[in-house]
Design a protein around this motif. Structure first.
Motif, PDB file in Angstrom:
ATOM      1  N   TRP A 197       0.592  -1.731  -0.279  1.00  0.00           N
ATOM      2  CA  TRP A 197       0.017  -0.413  -0.133  1.00  0.00           C
ATOM      3  C   TRP A 197       1.285   1.188  -0.199  1.00  0.00           C
ATOM      4  O   TRP A 197       0.159   2.243  -0.517  1.00  0.00           O
ATOM      5  N   ASN A 201       0.278   4.246  -3.125  1.00  0.00           N
ATOM      6  CA  ASN A 201       0.055   5.204  -2.541  1.00  0.00           C
ATOM      7  C   ASN A 201       1.068   6.263  -3.256  1.00  0.00           C
ATOM      8  O   ASN A 201       0.839   7.737  -3.606  1.00  0.00           O
ATOM      9  N   PHE A 223      -9.081  -2.570   3.669  1.00  0.00           N
ATOM     10  CA  PHE A 223      -9.214  -1.332   2.672  1.00  0.00           C
ATOM     11  C   PHE A 223     -10.199  -0.295   2.297  1.00  0.00           C
ATOM     12  O   PHE A 223     -10.446   0.801   2.173  1.00  0.00           O
ATOM     13  N   MET A 226      -9.375   3.134   3.701  1.00  0.00           N
ATOM     14  CA  MET A 226      -7.651   3.723   3.213  1.00  0.00           C
ATOM     15  C   MET A 226      -7.792   4.384   3.138  1.00  0.00           C
ATOM     16  O   MET A 226      -9.306   5.141   2.161  1.00  0.00           O
ATOM     17  N   LEU A 228      -7.186   6.456  -0.269  1.00  0.00           N
ATOM     18  CA  LEU A 228      -6.097   5.954  -1.280  1.00  0.00           C
ATOM     19  C   LEU A 228      -7.373   7.217  -2.851  1.00  0.00           C
ATOM     20  O   LEU A 228      -8.154   6.459  -3.317  1.00  0.00           O
TER      21      LEU A 228
END
Length: 444
Positions: A197, A201, A223, A226, A228
């Motif tokens: 991850w 990113n 997830f 998160m 993102l």
């Protein structure tokens, strides 16, 4: 022949954790021969292997993609059967000499390979089968262009590529993005790793592809909470995702201004056959959607089998070296082996496999349907196998055994001697699909 991939661009093609590569920087290999030959590549998600694949397809030779971690005895059998000219990713093999960056066959042999044959992929996903799907350059290009169209892939896209290159889903990510002059983030890390991850990113990845097991893991690791901001697109293929998870990720995508595509395909179609447009997933969460651009779907009136028509349908199968000379035997028509129904909007739903039926005490049972029913009822992973003597149901939690037994007895009116429910880890193939062969070998 004209190169399949253009490698002259200054645009970014590949990002790894160590370096960024422009298209013109991709490390190429030379496959020089006056006649068409076979190249075997043992695949890992490295820039060297990716460069070997791109070079192999551009060379005009035929390329067999295998998993690097396949059993070495099985690999030896395959190499003896198909006798490739070059082997990439192996240090030594009898009858071959090391030459710069690959093994080269010591002896010339007489063989004929069809001029249109581009790639050979294993049919089983287990990498042990000697049966391969024969894909032409036209097959690969047609499906890649179709994917580019319905996913709206342009040069600004940067896809995470952590699926195996030897798996048709992973291969299609490379083909579609490279033909669109887009970029990929190349990694072999699991979605379970924090470093994965961090890479997503840091490199501002815009899309993530996964099989059903991937999405089960994504739910577990949080997830959905998160941050993102650059990730715009999620795609799912490689098997049936339970409706509950389809709805969960579709709802997440809608709320966060992202796109979630559920797709259906087979290696025999290079591989994409259908998709649900991202704005219809919540309306059609149990379906496989509509045919990809350039393709058509229909249902056989007698058998209920789903049939696909398109330029991406394979040339046919290969089970020995001589088969590599064969021309197109399919003529754009693929009998999927799946049974399906179509709704009034033209969306298709898979109802089972033609070969995934058993008959117990005169009762015809659809194993896929039983799996779906139990998954929906108990929200757990379920795998069903069996024969005309016994149904075997695997669950991964001991606490589910008795409730599932009672449900089967109630739903299907089966005598307790006709089925058994076992708690154990459900074996999976490298691509995340359930390994039904392994289950049958140990449980039936």
């Amino acid at each position: 022949m004209m190169s399949f991939f253009s490698l002259t661009s200054e645009r970014i093609a590949v990002v790894t954790k160590n370096r960024t590569y422009r298209y013109c920087d991709i490390p190429c290999m030379e496959f020089d021969s006056p006649s068409k030959e076979l190249i075997v590549i043992l695949c890992e998600n490295t820039i060297e292997v990716l460069g070997a694949y791109v070079s192999a397809v551009n060379s005009g030779h035929a390329t067999m993609l295998l998993s690097n971690d396949m059993n070495r005895d099985l690999l030896a059998d395959l190499l003896d059967t198909y006798k490739p000219k070059w082997i990439v990713g192996l240090d030594a093999f009898e009858g071959y000499a090391w030459q710069k960056d690959k093994l080269v066959r010591a002896q010339d042999i007489s063989q004929v390979i069809h001029k249109e044959l581009a790639v050979l992929l294993s049919t089983s996903g287990t990498t042990g089968s000697q049966k391969f799907v024969r894909l032409s350059y036209r097959n690969l290009k047609a499906n890649a262009e179709s994917i580019i169209t319905y996913l709206s892939i342009d040069a600004s896209e940067r896809a995470v590529m952590n699926l195996p290159l030897s798996y048709s889903y992973g291969l299609s990510i490379v083909n579609s993005h490279f033909l669109a002059s887009a970029s990929i983030v190349l990694t072999d890390e699991s979605v379970m790793a924090q470093s994965f991850w961090s890479l997503v990113n840091e490199q501002k990845a815009t899309s993530l592809a996964g099989v059903p097991f991937t999405y089960q893991m994504l739910q577990r690791i949080g997830f959905l909470t998160m941050d993102l901001p650059h990730l715009r697109t999620l795609t799912e293929a490689g098997g049936r995702l339970p409706v509950k998870l389809v709805e969960l990720f579709a709802d997440y995508a809608k709320k966060h201004d992202k796109r979630f595509f559920v797709m259906y395909g087979q290696t025999e179609a290079a591989p994409r056959i259908s998709y649900i447009p991202h704005d219809r997933v919540l309306d059609k969460p149990g379906s496989i959607g509509i045919a990809v651009p350039g393709g058509e779907l229909s249902i056989d009136a007698e058998t209920g089998e789903l049939i696909y028509y398109g330029p991406n349908v394979m040339m046919g199968y290969a089970e020995c070296l001589a088969d590599l000379a064969n021309a197109d035997e399919m003529h754009g028509v693929l009998h999927t082996g799946d049974t399906a129904v179509m709704d009034d909007e033209g969306y298709f739903t898979i109802t089972g496999r033609l070969k995934r039926f058993i008959k117990l005490f005169g009762l015809r049972l659809n194993l896929d349907e039983i799996e779906r029913t139990l998954e929906k009822e108990f929200h757990i992973a379920v795998a069903c196998v069996g024969n005309d003597d016994k149904l075997v149901i695997l669950v991964e939690e001991e606490s589910a055994v008795e409730p599932v037994k009672q449900a089967v007895a109630t739903l299907y009116k089966l005598h307790r001697t006709a089925y058994k429910v076992k708690a154990q880890d459900i074996p999976r193939l490298p691509n995340g699909k359930i390994n039904y062969v392994a289950i049958k070998e140990t449980s039936v």
